[in-house]
Design an enzyme around this catalytic site. Sequence first.
Site, mmCIF file in Angstrom:
data_model
loop_
_atom_site.group_PDB
_atom_site.id
_atom_site.type_symbol
_atom_site.label_atom_id
_atom_site.label_comp_id
_atom_site.label_asym_id
_atom_site.label_seq_id
_atom_site.Cartn_x
_atom_site.Cartn_y
_atom_site.Cartn_z
ATOM 1 N N ASP A 1 -46.026 -17.281 47.540
ATOM 2 C CA ASP A 1 -46.543 -17.842 46.288
ATOM 3 C C ASP A 1 -47.036 -16.634 45.513
ATOM 4 O O ASP A 1 -48.044 -16.019 45.896
ATOM 5 C CB ASP A 1 -47.705 -18.804 46.578
ATOM 6 C CG ASP A 1 -48.245 -19.415 45.291
ATOM 7 O OD1 ASP A 1 -48.337 -18.687 44.293
ATOM 8 O OD2 ASP A 1 -48.574 -20.608 45.289
ATOM 9 N N HIS A 2 -46.318 -16.260 44.461
ATOM 10 C CA HIS A 2 -46.622 -14.950 43.861
ATOM 11 C C HIS A 2 -48.032 -14.897 43.274
ATOM 12 O O HIS A 2 -48.572 -13.824 43.042
ATOM 13 C CB HIS A 2 -45.554 -14.536 42.846
ATOM 14 C CG HIS A 2 -45.666 -15.194 41.511
ATOM 15 N ND1 HIS A 2 -45.222 -16.466 41.271
ATOM 16 C CD2 HIS A 2 -46.179 -14.766 40.329
ATOM 17 C CE1 HIS A 2 -45.442 -16.783 40.002
ATOM 18 N NE2 HIS A 2 -46.027 -15.767 39.412
ATOM 19 N N LYS B 1 -51.401 -11.650 43.068
ATOM 20 C CA LYS B 1 -52.077 -11.138 41.867
ATOM 21 C C LYS B 1 -53.440 -10.568 42.260
ATOM 22 O O LYS B 1 -54.197 -11.208 42.985
ATOM 23 C CB LYS B 1 -52.270 -12.257 40.839
ATOM 24 C CG LYS B 1 -50.966 -12.718 40.191
ATOM 25 C CD LYS B 1 -51.246 -13.739 39.103
ATOM 26 C CE LYS B 1 -49.990 -14.433 38.621
ATOM 27 N NZ LYS B 1 -49.196 -13.683 37.666
ATOM 28 N N ASP C 1 -43.694 -27.454 39.892
ATOM 29 C CA ASP C 1 -43.487 -26.044 39.546
ATOM 30 C C ASP C 1 -44.786 -25.230 39.632
ATOM 31 O O ASP C 1 -44.761 -24.071 40.035
ATOM 32 C CB ASP C 1 -42.916 -25.968 38.124
ATOM 33 C CG ASP C 1 -42.405 -24.586 37.765
ATOM 34 O OD1 ASP C 1 -41.732 -23.977 38.615
ATOM 35 O OD2 ASP C 1 -42.666 -24.119 36.635
ATOM 36 N N HIS D 1 -49.278 -22.854 42.847
ATOM 37 C CA HIS D 1 -50.228 -21.921 42.242
ATOM 38 C C HIS D 1 -51.618 -22.528 42.000
ATOM 39 O O HIS D 1 -52.633 -21.940 42.353
ATOM 40 C CB HIS D 1 -49.694 -21.377 40.916
ATOM 41 C CG HIS D 1 -48.286 -20.864 40.986
ATOM 42 N ND1 HIS D 1 -47.774 -20.227 42.083
ATOM 43 C CD2 HIS D 1 -47.268 -20.893 40.085
ATOM 44 C CE1 HIS D 1 -46.516 -19.882 41.854
ATOM 45 N NE2 HIS D 1 -46.182 -20.284 40.646
ATOM 46 N N LYS E 1 -46.394 -25.646 29.582
ATOM 47 C CA LYS E 1 -45.538 -24.676 28.903
ATOM 48 C C LYS E 1 -45.656 -24.895 27.399
ATOM 49 O O LYS E 1 -46.049 -25.975 26.950
ATOM 50 C CB LYS E 1 -44.092 -24.875 29.332
ATOM 51 C CG LYS E 1 -43.890 -24.548 30.804
ATOM 52 C CD LYS E 1 -42.517 -23.968 31.056
ATOM 53 C CE LYS E 1 -42.311 -23.622 32.495
ATOM 54 N NZ LYS E 1 -42.727 -22.273 32.859
HETATM 55 C C1 BG6 Z 1 -43.340 -19.675 38.478
HETATM 56 C C2 BG6 Z 1 -42.858 -20.904 37.775
HETATM 57 O O1 BG6 Z 1 -43.647 -19.952 39.812
HETATM 58 O O2 BG6 Z 1 -44.506 -19.186 37.820
HETATM 59 C C3 BG6 Z 1 -42.571 -20.618 36.324
HETATM 60 O O3 BG6 Z 1 -41.681 -21.377 38.406
HETATM 61 C C4 BG6 Z 1 -43.768 -19.983 35.665
HETATM 62 O O4 BG6 Z 1 -42.195 -21.788 35.620
HETATM 63 C C5 BG6 Z 1 -44.289 -18.811 36.477
HETATM 64 O O5 BG6 Z 1 -43.381 -19.547 34.375
HETATM 65 C C6 BG6 Z 1 -45.603 -18.305 35.929
HETATM 66 O O6 BG6 Z 1 -45.962 -17.123 36.571
HETATM 67 P P1 BG6 Z 1 -46.904 -16.051 35.879
HETATM 68 O O7 BG6 Z 1 -47.078 -14.996 36.919
HETATM 69 O O8 BG6 Z 1 -46.206 -15.579 34.652
HETATM 70 O O9 BG6 Z 1 -48.182 -16.775 35.553
#
Ligand code: BG6
Length: 488
Positions: A179-180, A184, A237, A242, A332
């Site tokens: 989970d990116h 952060k 999503d 997140h 979004k």
């Molecule tokens: C991704 C989603 O996991 O996270 C995207 O699939 C979203 O839809 C993105 O735009 C947002 O990431 P960040 O790091 O730009 O907040």
Amino acid sequence: MNNNSPVSIVIFGASGDLTQRKLVPSLFNLCRKDRMPQQFSIVGYGGTAFSDDEFRVHLEEGLKEFASFKYSKKEWENFASRLFYLRGRYDNEADFEKLDTLLKEKEAGPENRIYYMATPPGVFPQIVDVLAKTGQLAEDGGWRRVVIEKPFGTDLESACRLNEQIHKALDERQIYRIDHYLGKETVQNILVARFANTIFEPLWNRNYIDHVEITVAEQVGVEHRGRFYDKVGVLRDMFQNHLLQLVSLVAMEPPVSFEAASLRNEKVKVLSAIQPMKEEGISRRTVRAQYKGYREEEGVDPNSTTATYAAVRLQIDNWRWQGVPFYLRSGKNLKEKLSQVTIEFKEPPHLLFPKIDEHMTPNMLVLYLQPDEGMHLRFEAKVPDTVASMRSVDMEFHYADSFGKTAIPESYERLLLDTITGDASLFTRADEVETAWGLIDPILQGWEAPSGKQQLAFYEPGSWGPSEADELLARENRKWSTWDGRKQ
Ligand code: BG6
């Protein structure tokens, strides 16, 4: 350099966006910082036809467009010489045998391998299955780790099924669900702010906190991902992963150590204390909305009811948080790109000073996750040369001022390095992903049920979302805070 065992990294789906935008720039930057093992190779695998050189050129084009750092030709050439490409199918054992042979050629010494799934999620189990059948998951010559990108399932049932499928071939310790957001810096700093300081934690509970607000707003629409996004929507999503990760870090009890097990146990514990929403709560506690014009986006069904925005009120039923609402919102095509956690404190129990307006501005701690990373503490101060007028002032910490403008690396750097060193703390465990789905599923079902279908609201692109989201808080005499901490 903190890990010197050789490693091979295989990226499945290597011709896709993620590899070009995030994975390879991050691996390259780790290499520039001398954080990669002395000996490593990266093999891209996918359906597109590339020679090694074409693959390298394609990746360098990505770097020029997406990398946030400058590099020299020599640095790139050194890194690029360890990049290879193999064209193959995901269901073909003979192709996977070729992959194994190629890796063995590159590996002199232990065969430590990372298999990174950057493919569409439908093929994750198949890849694991073929890797197992071709003997590539056996740890006899070195360790094996599998990194799985999101989305991990599309609901609770499919997530459990996926876990079951991959557990047939892999131990949980070998699985790194990414989970990116956890990569952060500012998200990791939630733990540092809470547990490396003494000043916040005594206040971090229902006695002092009125409510918590988590906003992850995006300025972009669905861009070129309409076809994918239309099947997914904002809850799958952004919320299941997140936003719930943010909730768990903000609300968890202090872990005993920074070990993966200890941290992840606390995260699961707090998520388990959230009551899944009941049908009657869904209309009062959630808002489901779509931006105007979404249905005209490429790849989107012209009658789509997919939500591009959601606001959700959660309640954590434990001693620390009983009665403190957690308001979450994400969408979004909103006014600004902004992610923040706002901790709003209660009003003082007794006020000596005359109130100027009905509502005093409450004390607020805002954790700015992006884009202007930092923390602000808002409190009241006496306006000079008045008898007792007050005004809110901010004490501000900006990462850029304290650590320099370029101090914050791409989140994938940390996560890829942790995969190489075998630290799973910042990855999601099987029970965690299932618990999170257990919270999102009832909302999705409530929204999608033919009976009692909750109305889809619409909002203007470039706004802060639908008025229904304001009403969600207004019903409880509250308002969303905005970027600069002022009430909307
Ligand atoms: C991704 C989603 O996991 O996270 C995207 O699939 C979203 O839809 C993105 O735009 C947002 O990431 P960040 O790091 O730009 O907040």
